[in-house]
Motif scaffolding. Structure first.
Motif, PDB file in Angstrom:
ATOM      1  N   SER A 196       9.466  18.260   5.384  1.00  0.00           N
ATOM      2  CA  SER A 196      10.277  18.902   6.421  1.00  0.00           C
ATOM      3  C   SER A 196      10.796  20.264   5.959  1.00  0.00           C
ATOM      4  CB  SER A 196      11.472  17.996   6.761  1.00  0.00           C
ATOM      5  OG  SER A 196      12.387  18.665   7.586  1.00  0.00           O
ATOM      6  N   ASN A 197      10.794  21.250   6.875  1.00  0.00           N
ATOM      7  CA  ASN A 197      11.371  22.563   6.562  1.00  0.00           C
ATOM      8  C   ASN A 197      12.814  22.662   7.079  1.00  0.00           C
ATOM      9  OD1 ASN A 197      11.045  22.796   9.309  1.00  0.00           O
ATOM     10  ND2 ASN A 197       9.836  24.668   9.272  1.00  0.00           N
ATOM     11  N   SER A 198      13.434  21.513   7.317  1.00  0.00           N
ATOM     12  CA  SER A 198      14.803  21.473   7.832  1.00  0.00           C
ATOM     13  C   SER A 198      15.820  21.884   6.770  1.00  0.00           C
ATOM     14  CB  SER A 198      15.131  20.051   8.296  1.00  0.00           C
ATOM     15  OG  SER A 198      15.116  19.159   7.191  1.00  0.00           O
ATOM     16  N   ASP A 199      16.996  22.313   7.234  1.00  0.00           N
ATOM     17  CA  ASP A 199      18.097  22.617   6.310  1.00  0.00           C
ATOM     18  C   ASP A 199      18.410  21.415   5.429  1.00  0.00           C
ATOM     19  OD1 ASP A 199      18.347  25.115   7.365  1.00  0.00           O
ATOM     20  OD2 ASP A 199      20.289  24.785   8.332  1.00  0.00           O
ATOM     21  N   ASP A 200      18.432  20.216   6.049  1.00  0.00           N
ATOM     22  CA  ASP A 200      18.788  19.011   5.295  1.00  0.00           C
ATOM     23  C   ASP A 200      17.844  18.769   4.127  1.00  0.00           C
ATOM     24  OD1 ASP A 200      20.757  18.690   7.165  1.00  0.00           O
ATOM     25  OD2 ASP A 200      20.350  16.574   7.533  1.00  0.00           O
ATOM     26  N   ARG A 257      21.347  18.201  17.317  1.00  0.00           N
ATOM     27  CA  ARG A 257      20.785  17.425  18.425  1.00  0.00           C
ATOM     28  C   ARG A 257      21.451  17.749  19.767  1.00  0.00           C
ATOM     29  NH1 ARG A 257      17.087  15.071  15.874  1.00  0.00           N
ATOM     30  NH2 ARG A 257      17.395  13.971  13.901  1.00  0.00           N
ATOM     31  N   MET A 258      22.701  18.213  19.744  1.00  0.00           N
ATOM     32  CA  MET A 258      23.331  18.654  20.989  1.00  0.00           C
ATOM     33  C   MET A 258      22.597  19.877  21.526  1.00  0.00           C
ATOM     34  SD  MET A 258      25.774  16.663  21.982  1.00  0.00           S
ATOM     35  CE  MET A 258      26.667  17.681  23.169  1.00  0.00           C
ATOM     36  N   ALA A 259      22.273  20.822  20.663  1.00  0.00           N
ATOM     37  CA  ALA A 259      21.585  22.046  21.101  1.00  0.00           C
ATOM     38  C   ALA A 259      20.217  21.725  21.682  1.00  0.00           C
ATOM     39  CB  ALA A 259      21.445  23.006  19.922  1.00  0.00           C
ATOM     40  N   MET A 260      19.450  20.895  20.970  1.00  0.00           N
ATOM     41  CA  MET A 260      18.061  20.646  21.383  1.00  0.00           C
ATOM     42  C   MET A 260      17.972  19.702  22.577  1.00  0.00           C
ATOM     43  SD  MET A 260      16.030  20.694  17.717  1.00  0.00           S
ATOM     44  CE  MET A 260      17.108  19.572  16.823  1.00  0.00           C
ATOM     45  N   ALA A 261      18.876  18.732  22.666  1.00  0.00           N
ATOM     46  CA  ALA A 261      18.820  17.774  23.772  1.00  0.00           C
ATOM     47  C   ALA A 261      19.071  18.439  25.124  1.00  0.00           C
ATOM     48  CB  ALA A 261      19.841  16.655  23.548  1.00  0.00           C
ATOM     49  N   PHE A 262      19.936  19.474  25.137  1.00  0.00           N
ATOM     50  CA  PHE A 262      20.278  20.129  26.402  1.00  0.00           C
ATOM     51  C   PHE A 262      19.292  21.231  26.798  1.00  0.00           C
ATOM     52  CE2 PHE A 262      24.198  17.872  25.739  1.00  0.00           C
ATOM     53  CZ  PHE A 262      24.677  17.635  27.018  1.00  0.00           C
ATOM     54  N   ALA A 263      18.441  21.660  25.872  1.00  0.00           N
ATOM     55  CA  ALA A 263      17.506  22.750  26.163  1.00  0.00           C
ATOM     56  C   ALA A 263      16.561  22.452  27.333  1.00  0.00           C
ATOM     57  CB  ALA A 263      16.708  23.093  24.900  1.00  0.00           C
ATOM     58  N   PRO A 264      16.012  21.230  27.469  1.00  0.00           N
ATOM     59  CA  PRO A 264      15.096  20.985  28.591  1.00  0.00           C
ATOM     60  C   PRO A 264      15.706  21.202  29.972  1.00  0.00           C
ATOM     61  CG  PRO A 264      14.825  19.279  26.924  1.00  0.00           C
ATOM     62  CD  PRO A 264      16.043  20.077  26.529  1.00  0.00           C
ATOM     63  N   LEU A 265      17.044  21.215  30.070  1.00  0.00           N
ATOM     64  CA  LEU A 265      17.702  21.475  31.365  1.00  0.00           C
ATOM     65  C   LEU A 265      17.268  22.803  31.982  1.00  0.00           C
ATOM     66  CD1 LEU A 265      21.465  20.437  31.100  1.00  0.00           C
ATOM     67  CD2 LEU A 265      19.739  19.512  32.651  1.00  0.00           C
ATOM     68  N   ALA A 266      16.781  23.723  31.140  1.00  0.00           N
ATOM     69  CA  ALA A 266      16.364  25.037  31.648  1.00  0.00           C
ATOM     70  C   ALA A 266      15.164  24.928  32.589  1.00  0.00           C
ATOM     71  CB  ALA A 266      16.028  25.974  30.485  1.00  0.00           C
ATOM     72  N   LEU A 267      14.516  23.781  32.629  1.00  0.00           N
ATOM     73  CA  LEU A 267      13.457  23.579  33.623  1.00  0.00           C
ATOM     74  C   LEU A 267      14.045  23.366  35.014  1.00  0.00           C
ATOM     75  CD1 LEU A 267      11.064  21.259  31.576  1.00  0.00           C
ATOM     76  CD2 LEU A 267      10.843  23.716  31.983  1.00  0.00           C
ATOM     77  N   LYS A 268      15.374  23.133  35.072  1.00  0.00           N
ATOM     78  CA  LYS A 268      16.057  22.915  36.356  1.00  0.00           C
ATOM     79  C   LYS A 268      17.000  24.059  36.722  1.00  0.00           C
ATOM     80  CE  LYS A 268      14.310  18.753  36.964  1.00  0.00           C
ATOM     81  NZ  LYS A 268      13.384  18.451  38.067  1.00  0.00           N
ATOM     82  N   VAL A 269      17.805  24.507  35.728  1.00  0.00           N
ATOM     83  CA  VAL A 269      18.787  25.573  35.969  1.00  0.00           C
ATOM     84  C   VAL A 269      18.920  26.428  34.703  1.00  0.00           C
ATOM     85  CG1 VAL A 269      20.180  24.245  37.628  1.00  0.00           C
ATOM     86  CG2 VAL A 269      20.724  24.145  35.182  1.00  0.00           C
ATOM     87  N   PRO A 270      19.416  27.673  34.824  1.00  0.00           N
ATOM     88  CA  PRO A 270      19.730  28.431  33.605  1.00  0.00           C
ATOM     89  C   PRO A 270      20.839  27.720  32.831  1.00  0.00           C
ATOM     90  CG  PRO A 270      19.772  29.846  35.551  1.00  0.00           C
ATOM     91  CD  PRO A 270      19.717  28.434  36.045  1.00  0.00           C
ATOM     92  N   GLY A 324      21.751  28.596  16.338  1.00  0.00           N
ATOM     93  CA  GLY A 324      21.157  28.477  15.010  1.00  0.00           C
ATOM     94  C   GLY A 324      21.359  27.133  14.367  1.00  0.00           C
ATOM     95  N   VAL A 325      22.200  26.286  14.969  1.00  0.00           N
ATOM     96  CA  VAL A 325      22.482  24.958  14.412  1.00  0.00           C
ATOM     97  C   VAL A 325      21.219  24.094  14.338  1.00  0.00           C
ATOM     98  CG1 VAL A 325      23.073  23.803  16.579  1.00  0.00           C
ATOM     99  CG2 VAL A 325      24.204  23.107  14.476  1.00  0.00           C
ATOM    100  N   VAL A 326      20.176  24.449  15.114  1.00  0.00           N
ATOM    101  CA  VAL A 326      18.941  23.653  15.111  1.00  0.00           C
ATOM    102  C   VAL A 326      18.240  23.665  13.748  1.00  0.00           C
ATOM    103  CG1 VAL A 326      18.567  24.024  17.575  1.00  0.00           C
ATOM    104  CG2 VAL A 326      17.455  25.554  15.926  1.00  0.00           C
ATOM    105  N   SER A 327      18.593  24.632  12.898  1.00  0.00           N
ATOM    106  CA  SER A 327      17.916  24.735  11.595  1.00  0.00           C
ATOM    107  C   SER A 327      18.174  23.507  10.726  1.00  0.00           C
ATOM    108  CB  SER A 327      18.344  26.006  10.854  1.00  0.00           C
ATOM    109  OG  SER A 327      19.719  25.945  10.506  1.00  0.00           O
ATOM    110  N   LYS A 328      19.182  22.731  11.062  1.00  0.00           N
ATOM    111  CA  LYS A 328      19.468  21.508  10.290  1.00  0.00           C
ATOM    112  C   LYS A 328      18.256  20.590  10.237  1.00  0.00           C
ATOM    113  CE  LYS A 328      22.475  17.441  10.212  1.00  0.00           C
ATOM    114  NZ  LYS A 328      22.663  17.378   8.769  1.00  0.00           N
TER     115      LYS A 328
END
Length: 407
Positions: free
Chosen positions: A44-48, A365-378, A385-389
């Protein structure tokens, strides 16, 4: 940095290469530190995982693992058997609020020398490495499977191995089985009968071999969500995955059938295809895969369907209290959520407020879980940057399949 995801439409067909599993990588990195004779690929190339590698290679007597909860648990066990080495293991402010007492007490029962530097039961901790000769210990099994895995990873290096008795209901069994499977894959002997796990001692070298880390199923979850929110016929190919995965989150394949997403295994890839629209209320017990709860909750909200998610008692001790965070952010978007200490109920809502700013709470996971909402609304994602974890290239990969993202 905050980013705005404009309302997007993704390509009909696309593919993404996902980095190795953080869970598998961190286990194997610790085993490699104990048995340097084997080689790892697709780490994994994750921060962790970077923090885990850095800590294992550090000569400092102060080891700061920031937000990396897995590293905190695994390294507590690792440094307790490093004879003659003394370290202080610390982390972020949130890490200092995450309990570690159950693991520390189990190690102390085996003879480890560990003391708290501030609050009883929490990091930072001082560890004086020594030879551990005791081999029998009991552990509450209903809090975090990482405590169990931490003990199992060092067990073969104990003079007499380990006999671990688990008390109560066992949390996240797939993660325990993952640890045992990786131990077996490296050549170590284990058994898991009823509530007792045994690891045989192996203080010599192991046979040299190369181990390839499977890609991360938790990271794949966001693409399952994206396909679920897309038009029928949309297809995303993800690399590299195995049908007989060790990762508990591979249950995504079964769960997302309920959202009309079909998964096809082709050599080392999975192909996700939107087959139909299923808007029936959902109910899932996620006790063996709690890390995908946020993804599923947002999928349901975006599709305007109700869901009951249970088995979530470990979410309160993650990077944030994920149940409270989910309730807060979904309600900002116009949803209605009720939570208990171990469950989440989402009521169906046809309204999704536009351009809402989603707080991420230092939680990837909060950042990434909510990203797909952009298929419905901005939607606006704070502290993106928290996704780098766990998944540093997440935003670039979303752009590659058609998401419109601006700073």
């Amino acid at each position: 940095m905050n980013i705005t995801l404009q309302k997007s439409k993704i390509a009909k067909q696309s593919s993404v290469q996902i980095t190795g599993s953080k869970s598998e990588s961190n286990r194997l990195l610790l085993l490699q530190a104990l048995y340097p004779e084997f080689e790892l690929k697709n780490v994994s190339n994750s921060d962790d995982s970077h923090l885990m590698t850095k800590a294992l290679n550090s000569t400092s007597n102060i080891i700061d693992i920031h937000h990396a909860g897995t590293a905190m648990r695994f390294l507590t066990a690792y440094f307790s058997i490093q004879e003659g080495r003394e370290v202080i293991l610390t982390g972020s402010q949130r890490m200092k609020e995450r309990p570690i007492k159950i693991l520390v007490e189990a190690l102390q029962d085996l003879g480890a020398d560990i003391t708290y530097q501030a609050n009883e039961g929490f990091p930072p901790i001082r560890i004086k490495g020594k030879k551990l000769t005791k081999h029998q210990v009991s552990l509450k099994a209903n809090v975090s499977s990482q405590y169990i895995s931490a003990l199992l990873l060092i067990a073969s290096k104990l003079e007499n191995g380990l006999e671990l008795t688990l008390e109560g209901n066992i949390t996240s069994v797939p993660y325990i089985n993952m640890t045992l499977s990786l131990l077996n894959e490296t050549g170590l002997e284990t058994s898991f009968v009823e509530n007792t796990i045994t690891v045989k001692p192996h203080v010599k070298s192991l046979e040299p071999k190369t181990l390839v880390v499977e890609s991360d199923w938790s990271s794949a979850s966001y693409y399952f969500s994206i396909v679920a929110l897309s038009d029928i016929g949309t297809e995303i190919t993800l690399t590299s995955y195995k049908e007989n995965s060790l990762q508990g989150d591979s249950v995504l394949v079964e769960i997302y059938k309920h959202f009309g997403v079909a998964t096809k295994f082709e050599s080392n890839t999975i192909v996700l295809t939107k087959k139909n629209q299923n808007l029936e209320p959902k109910a899932f017990n996620l006790v063996n895969a709690p890390d995908i709860a946020q993804t599923i909750a947002v999928t349901c909200f975006a599709l305007g369907i109700s869901c009951d998610l249970t088995g979530l008692h470990t979410l309160k001790i993650k990077e944030t209290d994920r149940l409270v965070a989910l309730k807060t952010e979904i309600e900002k978007l116009g949803g209605e959520v009720n939570i208990t200490d171990e469950s989440l109920h989402l009521s169906a809502s046809k309204i999704i407020k536009e351009s809402v700013s989603i707080a991420t709470y230092n939680d990837h996971r909060m950042a990434m879980a909510f990203a797909p909402l952009a298929l419905k609304v901005p939607v606006i994602i704070e502290d993106s940057g928290v996704v780098s974890k766990s998944y540093p290239t997440f935003w670039d990969d979303l752009k590659s399949i058609g998401f419109e993202i601006t700073q």
